[in-house]
Design an enzyme around this catalytic site. Structure first.
Site, PDB file in Angstrom:
ATOM      1  N   GLY A  45       0.771  -1.240   0.000  1.00  0.00           N
ATOM      2  CA  GLY A  45       0.000   0.000   0.000  1.00  0.00           C
ATOM      3  C   GLY A  45       0.798   1.285   0.000  1.00  0.00           C
ATOM      4  O   GLY A  45       0.343   2.300  -0.516  1.00  0.00           O
ATOM      5  N   ASP A 100       0.896   3.451   4.588  1.00  0.00           N
ATOM      6  CA  ASP A 100      -0.168   4.129   3.866  1.00  0.00           C
ATOM      7  C   ASP A 100      -1.257   4.567   4.846  1.00  0.00           C
ATOM      8  O   ASP A 100      -1.669   5.713   4.883  1.00  0.00           O
ATOM      9  CB  ASP A 100      -0.755   3.217   2.778  1.00  0.00           C
ATOM     10  CG  ASP A 100      -1.050   1.799   3.283  1.00  0.00           C
ATOM     11  OD1 ASP A 100      -0.830   1.507   4.475  1.00  0.00           O
ATOM     12  OD2 ASP A 100      -1.512   0.987   2.469  1.00  0.00           O
ATOM     13  N   ASP A 103      -4.994   1.647  10.749  1.00  0.00           N
ATOM     14  CA  ASP A 103      -6.405   1.415  11.090  1.00  0.00           C
ATOM     15  C   ASP A 103      -6.485   1.000  12.559  1.00  0.00           C
ATOM     16  O   ASP A 103      -6.629   1.838  13.440  1.00  0.00           O
ATOM     17  CB  ASP A 103      -6.951   0.349  10.139  1.00  0.00           C
ATOM     18  CG  ASP A 103      -8.408   0.038  10.376  1.00  0.00           C
ATOM     19  OD1 ASP A 103      -9.014   0.667  11.244  1.00  0.00           O
ATOM     20  OD2 ASP A 103      -8.953  -0.841   9.686  1.00  0.00           O
ATOM     21  N   LYS A 131      -6.826   6.180  10.938  1.00  0.00           N
ATOM     22  CA  LYS A 131      -8.248   6.019  11.253  1.00  0.00           C
ATOM     23  C   LYS A 131      -8.500   6.148  12.748  1.00  0.00           C
ATOM     24  O   LYS A 131      -7.585   6.071  13.554  1.00  0.00           O
ATOM     25  CB  LYS A 131      -8.726   4.659  10.766  1.00  0.00           C
ATOM     26  CG  LYS A 131      -8.912   4.569   9.263  1.00  0.00           C
ATOM     27  CD  LYS A 131      -9.641   3.290   8.933  1.00  0.00           C
ATOM     28  CE  LYS A 131      -9.723   3.063   7.453  1.00  0.00           C
ATOM     29  NZ  LYS A 131     -10.356   1.788   7.136  1.00  0.00           N
ATOM     30  N   PHE A 152     -13.716   2.975   4.671  1.00  0.00           N
ATOM     31  CA  PHE A 152     -12.805   2.338   3.727  1.00  0.00           C
ATOM     32  C   PHE A 152     -12.361   3.312   2.650  1.00  0.00           C
ATOM     33  O   PHE A 152     -13.189   3.940   1.998  1.00  0.00           O
ATOM     34  CB  PHE A 152     -13.464   1.112   3.090  1.00  0.00           C
ATOM     35  CG  PHE A 152     -12.497   0.310   2.270  1.00  0.00           C
ATOM     36  CD1 PHE A 152     -11.558  -0.507   2.893  1.00  0.00           C
ATOM     37  CD2 PHE A 152     -12.507   0.389   0.896  1.00  0.00           C
ATOM     38  CE1 PHE A 152     -10.637  -1.239   2.141  1.00  0.00           C
ATOM     39  CE2 PHE A 152     -11.593  -0.349   0.135  1.00  0.00           C
ATOM     40  CZ  PHE A 152     -10.664  -1.148   0.769  1.00  0.00           C
ATOM     41  N   ARG A 165      -5.224   0.871  -6.916  1.00  0.00           N
ATOM     42  CA  ARG A 165      -4.054   1.516  -6.296  1.00  0.00           C
ATOM     43  C   ARG A 165      -3.539   2.691  -7.124  1.00  0.00           C
ATOM     44  O   ARG A 165      -2.894   3.592  -6.607  1.00  0.00           O
ATOM     45  CB  ARG A 165      -2.894   0.517  -6.179  1.00  0.00           C
ATOM     46  CG  ARG A 165      -3.143  -0.655  -5.264  1.00  0.00           C
ATOM     47  CD  ARG A 165      -1.826  -1.418  -5.056  1.00  0.00           C
ATOM     48  NE  ARG A 165      -2.024  -2.738  -4.485  1.00  0.00           N
ATOM     49  CZ  ARG A 165      -2.121  -2.993  -3.192  1.00  0.00           C
ATOM     50  NH1 ARG A 165      -2.063  -2.001  -2.327  1.00  0.00           N
ATOM     51  NH2 ARG A 165      -2.297  -4.219  -2.745  1.00  0.00           N
TER      52      ARG A 165
END
Ligand code: 5GP
Length: 175
Positions: A45, A100, A103, A131, A152, A165
């Protein structure tokens, strides 16, 4: 924009991303001026973010990509994997992990623990996105681009089942 079965809409523009990456790089340039850090982007990512970030770094630094994954589809599987692809010696090095998105932060905390156990001088993280769960759990991320809700996102390196991506901006689910 449609990716597989899901509809996404623009969330963070190309210009905002570019400005943020420059601002993050400026902080790293200042903080790591005499430290010659080893930049450690986590694949897949972070490949675009890391690429844009290191182009803005004016300090001496090394870059080495590593891999770890705990995601499948749009929800965390809760499975943790370990770091793979470490080729540089980390002993006595200042490590700057490039993520990236953070979470739950489970991946990151495990990686940081691993790296701190290897005789590194320091281990910090620069993440483009963070997040809510990571904020609530006080996951140790020194440099954060954007704080976002628990939703998301896709693009600028982030995927949905491997797709999506390859964009300059960041998208969110449209519904
Ligand atoms: P964590 O361990 O912090 O829960 O998960 C971190 C990894 O999950 C990130 O590096 C990223 O690959 C993936 N991830 C977490 N949230 C999202 C998201 O909203 N979109 C995408 N595409 N990947 C995510």
């Amino acid at each position: 924009m449609k990716v597989k079965d899901l509809e996404f809409r623009e969330f963070i523009s190309t210009q905002s991303v570019e400005e943020k990456v420059k601002a993050l790089a400026a902080q790293v340039n200042t903080d790591y001026e005499d430290k010659a850090p080893l930049i450690l982007p986590i694949l897949n990512g972070s490949f675009i973010f890391a690429s844009d970030l290191v182009k803005e770094l004016t300090i001496p630094c090394k870059v080495s990509f590593v891999k770890v994954s705990s995601y499948n589809g749009v929800q965390s599987t809760g499975q943790l994997k370990t770091l793979i692809g470490l080729e540089e010696s980390l002993f006595n090095q200042h490590i700057l992990i490039v993520e990236d998105i953070v979470d739950t932060g489970l991946t990151l905390q495990k990686i940081m623990e691993e790296l701190r156990g290897l005789g590194t001088k320091s281990v910090e993280v620069v993440a483009l996105l963070r997040k809510k769960p990571a904020r609530e759990k006080n996951v140790d991320v020194k440099y954060v681009g954007f704080d976002i809700d628990d939703e998301f996102v896709l693009g600028y390196g982030l995927d949905y089942d491997g797709f999506g991506r390859n964009t300059k901006q960041i998208y969110q689910l449209a519904n």
